[in-house]
Design an enzyme around this catalytic site. Structure first.
Site, PDB file in Angstrom:
ATOM      1  N   THR A 181       0.939  -0.996  -0.284  1.00 44.09           N
ATOM      2  CA  THR A 181      -0.114   0.216  -0.244  1.00 44.09           C
ATOM      3  C   THR A 181       0.719   1.397  -0.269  1.00 44.09           C
ATOM      4  OG1 THR A 181      -1.734  -1.371   1.306  1.00 44.09           O
ATOM      5  CG2 THR A 181      -2.188   1.224   0.910  1.00 44.09           C
ATOM      6  N   THR A 239       4.991  11.037   7.982  1.00 42.97           N
ATOM      7  CA  THR A 239       5.043  11.169   8.640  1.00 42.97           C
ATOM      8  C   THR A 239       6.608  11.288   9.701  1.00 42.97           C
ATOM      9  OG1 THR A 239       5.322   9.151  10.969  1.00 42.97           O
ATOM     10  CG2 THR A 239       5.781   8.858   8.912  1.00 42.97           C
ATOM     11  N   ASP A 240       6.755  11.983  11.099  1.00 41.99           N
ATOM     12  CA  ASP A 240       8.211  12.191  11.317  1.00 41.99           C
ATOM     13  C   ASP A 240       8.686  10.961  11.973  1.00 41.99           C
ATOM     14  OD1 ASP A 240       6.246  11.244  13.734  1.00 41.99           O
ATOM     15  OD2 ASP A 240       7.113  12.956  14.553  1.00 41.99           O
ATOM     16  N   GLU A 241       8.528   9.289  11.941  1.00 39.77           N
ATOM     17  CA  GLU A 241       8.850   8.722  12.017  1.00 39.77           C
ATOM     18  C   GLU A 241      10.138   7.784  10.876  1.00 39.77           C
ATOM     19  OE1 GLU A 241       6.487   5.281  13.761  1.00 39.77           O
ATOM     20  OE2 GLU A 241       4.791   6.687  14.797  1.00 39.77           O
ATOM     21  N   TYR A 289       7.201  -0.211   9.126  1.00 39.99           N
ATOM     22  CA  TYR A 289       5.900   0.870   9.298  1.00 39.99           C
ATOM     23  C   TYR A 289       6.780   2.566   8.181  1.00 39.99           C
ATOM     24  CZ  TYR A 289       3.079   5.562   9.625  1.00 39.99           C
ATOM     25  OH  TYR A 289       2.891   6.892   9.572  1.00 39.99           O
ATOM     26  N   ASN A 335       4.519   8.262  26.977  1.00 42.19           N
ATOM     27  CA  ASN A 335       3.468   7.843  26.959  1.00 42.19           C
ATOM     28  C   ASN A 335       2.700   7.606  28.758  1.00 42.19           C
ATOM     29  OD1 ASN A 335       4.386   7.687  24.506  1.00 42.19           O
ATOM     30  ND2 ASN A 335       4.724   5.103  25.125  1.00 42.19           N
ATOM     31  N   ASP A 364       7.438  -4.735  25.890  1.00 40.25           N
ATOM     32  CA  ASP A 364       7.899  -3.340  24.860  1.00 40.25           C
ATOM     33  C   ASP A 364       7.305  -3.900  23.575  1.00 40.25           C
ATOM     34  OD1 ASP A 364       8.069  -0.769  24.409  1.00 40.25           O
ATOM     35  OD2 ASP A 364      10.513  -0.432  24.874  1.00 40.25           O
ATOM     36  N   GLY A 403      11.640  -3.157  18.338  1.00 45.43           N
ATOM     37  CA  GLY A 403      12.566  -1.869  17.737  1.00 45.43           C
ATOM     38  C   GLY A 403      11.609  -0.509  17.891  1.00 45.43           C
TER      39      GLY A 403
HETATM   40  P1  NAD Z   1      -5.993   5.644   8.881  1.00 43.94           P
HETATM   41  O1  NAD Z   1      -5.198   4.145   9.309  1.00 43.94           O
HETATM   42  O2  NAD Z   1      -6.558   6.537  10.146  1.00 43.94           O
HETATM   43  O3  NAD Z   1      -6.570   5.517   7.532  1.00 43.94           O
HETATM   44  C1  NAD Z   1      -5.389   5.641   6.903  1.00 43.94           C
HETATM   45  C2  NAD Z   1      -6.588   4.881   5.350  1.00 43.94           C
HETATM   46  O4  NAD Z   1      -6.488   4.954   4.051  1.00 43.94           O
HETATM   47  C3  NAD Z   1      -8.082   3.947   5.478  1.00 43.94           C
HETATM   48  O5  NAD Z   1      -9.619   5.480   5.118  1.00 43.94           O
HETATM   49  C4  NAD Z   1      -7.776   2.944   5.277  1.00 43.94           C
HETATM   50  O6  NAD Z   1      -9.057   2.778   3.812  1.00 43.94           O
HETATM   51  C5  NAD Z   1      -7.302   3.455   3.962  1.00 43.94           C
HETATM   52  N1  NAD Z   1      -6.257   2.809   2.977  1.00 43.94           N
HETATM   53  C6  NAD Z   1      -5.682   2.263   3.325  1.00 43.94           C
HETATM   54  N2  NAD Z   1      -5.124   1.233   2.186  1.00 43.94           N
HETATM   55  C7  NAD Z   1      -5.810   1.506   1.371  1.00 43.94           C
HETATM   56  C8  NAD Z   1      -5.086   1.176  -0.094  1.00 43.94           C
HETATM   57  N3  NAD Z   1      -4.671   0.449  -0.344  1.00 43.94           N
HETATM   58  N4  NAD Z   1      -6.424   2.354  -1.560  1.00 43.94           N
HETATM   59  C9  NAD Z   1      -7.355   2.986  -1.202  1.00 43.94           C
HETATM   60  N5  NAD Z   1      -7.647   3.435   0.615  1.00 43.94           N
HETATM   61  C10 NAD Z   1      -6.258   2.346   1.700  1.00 43.94           C
HETATM   62  O7  NAD Z   1      -4.390   6.441   8.924  1.00 43.94           O
HETATM   63  P2  NAD Z   1      -4.551   7.523   9.622  1.00 43.94           P
HETATM   64  O8  NAD Z   1      -3.858   7.935  10.953  1.00 43.94           O
HETATM   65  O9  NAD Z   1      -5.373   8.731   9.081  1.00 43.94           O
HETATM   66  O10 NAD Z   1      -3.139   8.384   8.852  1.00 43.94           O
HETATM   67  C11 NAD Z   1      -3.377   8.962   7.492  1.00 43.94           C
HETATM   68  C12 NAD Z   1      -2.433   9.539   6.832  1.00 43.94           C
HETATM   69  O11 NAD Z   1      -1.398  10.002   7.229  1.00 43.94           O
HETATM   70  C13 NAD Z   1      -1.214   7.957   6.373  1.00 43.94           C
HETATM   71  O12 NAD Z   1      -0.096   8.391   5.914  1.00 43.94           O
HETATM   72  C14 NAD Z   1      -0.352   8.348   7.994  1.00 43.94           C
HETATM   73  O13 NAD Z   1       1.106   7.328   7.644  1.00 43.94           O
HETATM   74  C15 NAD Z   1      -0.044   9.463   8.038  1.00 43.94           C
HETATM   75  N6  NAD Z   1       0.390  10.376   9.150  1.00 43.94           N
HETATM   76  C16 NAD Z   1      -0.606   9.416  10.697  1.00 43.94           C
HETATM   77  C17 NAD Z   1      -0.388   9.962  11.600  1.00 43.94           C
HETATM   78  C18 NAD Z   1      -0.747   9.870  13.141  1.00 43.94           C
HETATM   79  O14 NAD Z   1      -0.822  10.133  13.605  1.00 43.94           O
HETATM   80  N7  NAD Z   1      -2.046   8.851  12.874  1.00 43.94           N
HETATM   81  C19 NAD Z   1       1.037  11.220  11.815  1.00 43.94           C
HETATM   82  C20 NAD Z   1       1.786  11.770  10.839  1.00 43.94           C
HETATM   83  C21 NAD Z   1       1.362  11.054   9.174  1.00 43.94           C
HETATM   84  O1  DAU Z   2       4.770  10.194  15.112  1.00 44.12           O
HETATM   85  C1  DAU Z   2       3.548   9.843  14.070  1.00 44.12           C
HETATM   86  C2  DAU Z   2       3.225   8.867  13.609  1.00 44.12           C
HETATM   87  O2  DAU Z   2       2.524   8.364  15.149  1.00 44.12           O
HETATM   88  C3  DAU Z   2       2.311   8.400  12.625  1.00 44.12           C
HETATM   89  O3  DAU Z   2       2.933   7.885  11.105  1.00 44.12           O
HETATM   90  C4  DAU Z   2       1.772   6.705  13.126  1.00 44.12           C
HETATM   91  O4  DAU Z   2       0.952   6.419  11.787  1.00 44.12           O
HETATM   92  C5  DAU Z   2       0.829   6.790  14.332  1.00 44.12           C
HETATM   93  O5  DAU Z   2       0.187   5.779  14.455  1.00 44.12           O
HETATM   94  C6  DAU Z   2       1.857   6.894  15.070  1.00 44.12           C
HETATM   95  O6  DAU Z   2       2.674   5.836  15.752  1.00 44.12           O
HETATM   96  P1  DAU Z   2       2.792   5.728  17.234  1.00 44.12           P
HETATM   97  O7  DAU Z   2       3.132   3.891  16.605  1.00 44.12           O
HETATM   98  O8  DAU Z   2       4.213   6.396  18.254  1.00 44.12           O
HETATM   99  O9  DAU Z   2       1.430   5.935  17.786  1.00 44.12           O
HETATM  100  P2  DAU Z   2       0.743   4.870  18.305  1.00 44.12           P
HETATM  101  O10 DAU Z   2       0.148   5.652  18.667  1.00 44.12           O
HETATM  102  O11 DAU Z   2       0.812   3.244  18.284  1.00 44.12           O
HETATM  103  O12 DAU Z   2       1.538   4.982  19.792  1.00 44.12           O
HETATM  104  C7  DAU Z   2       2.363   5.805  20.474  1.00 44.12           C
HETATM  105  C8  DAU Z   2       2.959   5.631  21.680  1.00 44.12           C
HETATM  106  O13 DAU Z   2       2.250   4.484  22.878  1.00 44.12           O
HETATM  107  C9  DAU Z   2       4.394   4.790  21.397  1.00 44.12           C
HETATM  108  O14 DAU Z   2       5.338   5.182  22.096  1.00 44.12           O
HETATM  109  C10 DAU Z   2       3.943   2.952  21.455  1.00 44.12           C
HETATM  110  C11 DAU Z   2       2.731   3.357  23.140  1.00 44.12           C
HETATM  111  N1  DAU Z   2       1.587   2.992  23.541  1.00 44.12           N
HETATM  112  C12 DAU Z   2       0.786   1.638  22.039  1.00 44.12           C
HETATM  113  C13 DAU Z   2      -0.513   1.327  21.762  1.00 44.12           C
HETATM  114  C14 DAU Z   2      -0.836   0.737  21.229  1.00 44.12           C
HETATM  115  C15 DAU Z   2       1.627   1.547  24.456  1.00 44.12           C
HETATM  116  O15 DAU Z   2       2.495   2.496  25.322  1.00 44.12           O
HETATM  117  N2  DAU Z   2       0.407   1.002  24.348  1.00 44.12           N
HETATM  118  C16 DAU Z   2      -0.845   0.515  22.880  1.00 44.12           C
HETATM  119  O16 DAU Z   2      -1.552   0.061  23.677  1.00 44.12           O
END
Ligand code: NAD
Ligand code: DAU
Length: 358
Positions: A102, A136-138, A162, A261, A296, A299
């Site tokens: 994807t 993303t910042d990741e 990811y 967290n 944990d 990675g």
């Molecule tokens: P999300 O997982 O909530 O939503 C992803 C969406 O993409 C869903 O609606 C899903 O159905 C669609 N999708 C997945 N695969 C697809 C495919 N093959 N074709 C068409 N649609 C598809 O994600 P999000 O948290 O809203 O993140 C959106 C974007 O922002 C991503 O690119 C993510 O990397 C980036 N991002 C997210 C965060 C965060 O904190 N969530 C932070 C920085 C950047």
């Molecule tokens: O930094 C931007 C990214 O933030 C986006 O690119 C990603 O799409 C988004 O999922 C998010 O990634 P993280 O891995 O930082 O988010 P998550 O909510 O999964 O986890 C946030 C922090 O919390 C991380 O250090 C892991 C921790 N965590 C997460 C879950 C789900 C826990 O301690 N327990 C949990 O059950």
């Protein structure tokens, strides 16, 4: 009238962005939302606008060249805003393949289709066509606890499948800009929070578990740091980058809002207790005894922190929602939308939860 092609608009950030854009521009824009509706895509997130004549939903996969080309053939697309991705780090650790498909191949296909539709025979592009890749910042890896920030110039060092797949997609966008002068921008944003976030992610997972009296699984020592941004501020940044940013540039988006967290989890407990009515029986179990330290994440990146200096200096963007206000708004939203939570946590979600946390 400008036409936007938004990918992944049924997900968390995409649906907030679509709401933001119709709120800001009303019927001066058209939005086509292309989404495959994976487990993370939920049409309910956009139920209030599905009858809007300026909104069209296309159920398709970003990897499907015919489907994407057809959208460009049938519509004069001015802007692409590319959100669609597999977005959850834990899932990428269990099953990296779908992330490569994807995030890398899907982005490659979006770029190829947009270029095919927009590029003139002499290799130039009409002035108002723009592609924004949401990243993303990741991709920058992990920072030490005691200092440093991610700048646009920070070398890429992704650690999870990811972030590696997002880094790959960013590189493809850069290659298109360098090779074809393809009119694009990249934004690299920190952790978002707010309404419509799928409860596999930290904040909605903790809110949901606390309300249900389930344990709150904190990975490792709970001291990993994330830089949190309210989702509407991200939506505004994306719009501003497309309208005011310099083409071919990358902009980092974040709010200088670093939290461990464990602080987030404790804040959720505190705010939930403040928000619950005095006679709500859930008061009896919502307290810090629910916190459980678990194994944990593999990675696990220690700290993320964005330096948003460039977007502030060039575009004037700054976050408007302070964390205290944003987290309260978010918790209230989940409170008021428990039916939404019930719908997304039925069936497949429980299977995922058991596999992940058992
Ligand atoms: P999300 O997982 O909530 O939503 C992803 C969406 O993409 C869903 O609606 C899903 O159905 C669609 N999708 C997945 N695969 C697809 C495919 N093959 N074709 C068409 N649609 C598809 O994600 P999000 O948290 O809203 O993140 C959106 C974007 O922002 C991503 O690119 C993510 O990397 C980036 N991002 C997210 C965060 C965060 O904190 N969530 C932070 C920085 C950047
Ligand atoms: O930094 C931007 C990214 O933030 C986006 O690119 C990603 O799409 C988004 O999922 C998010 O990634 P993280 O891995 O930082 O988010 P998550 O909510 O999964 O986890 C946030 C922090 O919390 C991380 O250090 C892991 C921790 N965590 C997460 C879950 C789900 C826990 O301690 N327990 C949990 O059950």
């Amino acid at each position: 009238m400008r036409t936007y092609l938004v990918t992944g608009g049924a997900g968390f950030i995409g649906s907030n962005y679509i709401h933001y854009m119709f709120g800001k521009y009303g019927n001066d824009i058209r939005i086509i939302n292309l989404d495959a509706l994976t487990y993370a895509g939920n049409p309910e997130n956009l139920a209030d606008i599905e009858d809007n004549a300026n909104y069209t939903f296309v159920h398709a996969d970003i990897c499907d060249a015919d489907a994407v080309r057809k959208i460009f053939e049938e519509n004069d697309i001015d802007r692409v805003v590319h959100f669609a991705a597999e977005s959850h780090v834990d899932r990428s650790i269990k099953d990296p393949g779908v992330f490569v498909r994807t995030n890398v191949l899907g982005t490659a296909n979006m770029l190829a289709c947009a270029r095919y539709a927009w590029e003139r025979p002499d290799g130039t592009y009409p002035e108002d066509k723009k592609f924004l890749h949401v990243s993303t910042d990741e991709v920058y890896g992990s920072l030490p606890e005691d200092g440093g920030y991610f700048y646009e110039t920070t070398p890429y060092a992704p650690h999870s499948p990811y972030s590696a797949s997002k880094a790959g997609s960013d590189m493809l966008v850069r290659a298109y800009m360098d090779t074809y002068h393809f009119p694009a921008n990249i934004t690299n944003c920190s952790n978002n929070y707010g309404p419509y976030q799928f409860p596999e992610k930290l904040i909605p997972l903790m809110i949901n578990n606390a309300l249900l009296g389930r344990s709150l699984p904190v990975y490792g020592d709970g001291k990993n740091v994330r830089d949190w941004l309210y989702v509407e501020d991200h939506a505004r940044a994306i719009d501003l980058v497309q309208e005011k940013g310099r083409l071919f540039e990358t902009y980092n988006v974040g709010g200088h809002n670093e939290k461990q967290n464990i602080e987030i989890v404790k804040t959720i407990i505190e705010v939930l207790r403040e928000e619950l009515p005095d006679d709500d029986p859930r008061r009896a179990h919502i307290n810090e005894d629910l916190i459980t330290y678990v194994e944990d994440r593999k990675g696990h990146d220690r700290r993320y922190a964005i330096a948003p200096d460039k977007i502030k200096a060039e575009i004037g963007w700054e976050p408007e929602t302070m964390f205290k206000e944003g987290i309260r708004k978010t918790i209230r939203w989940y409170f008021e939308h428990q039916d939404w939570m019930e719908h997304v946590t039925s069936g497949q979600y429980m299977k995922y939860y058991e596999e992940m946390y058992s």
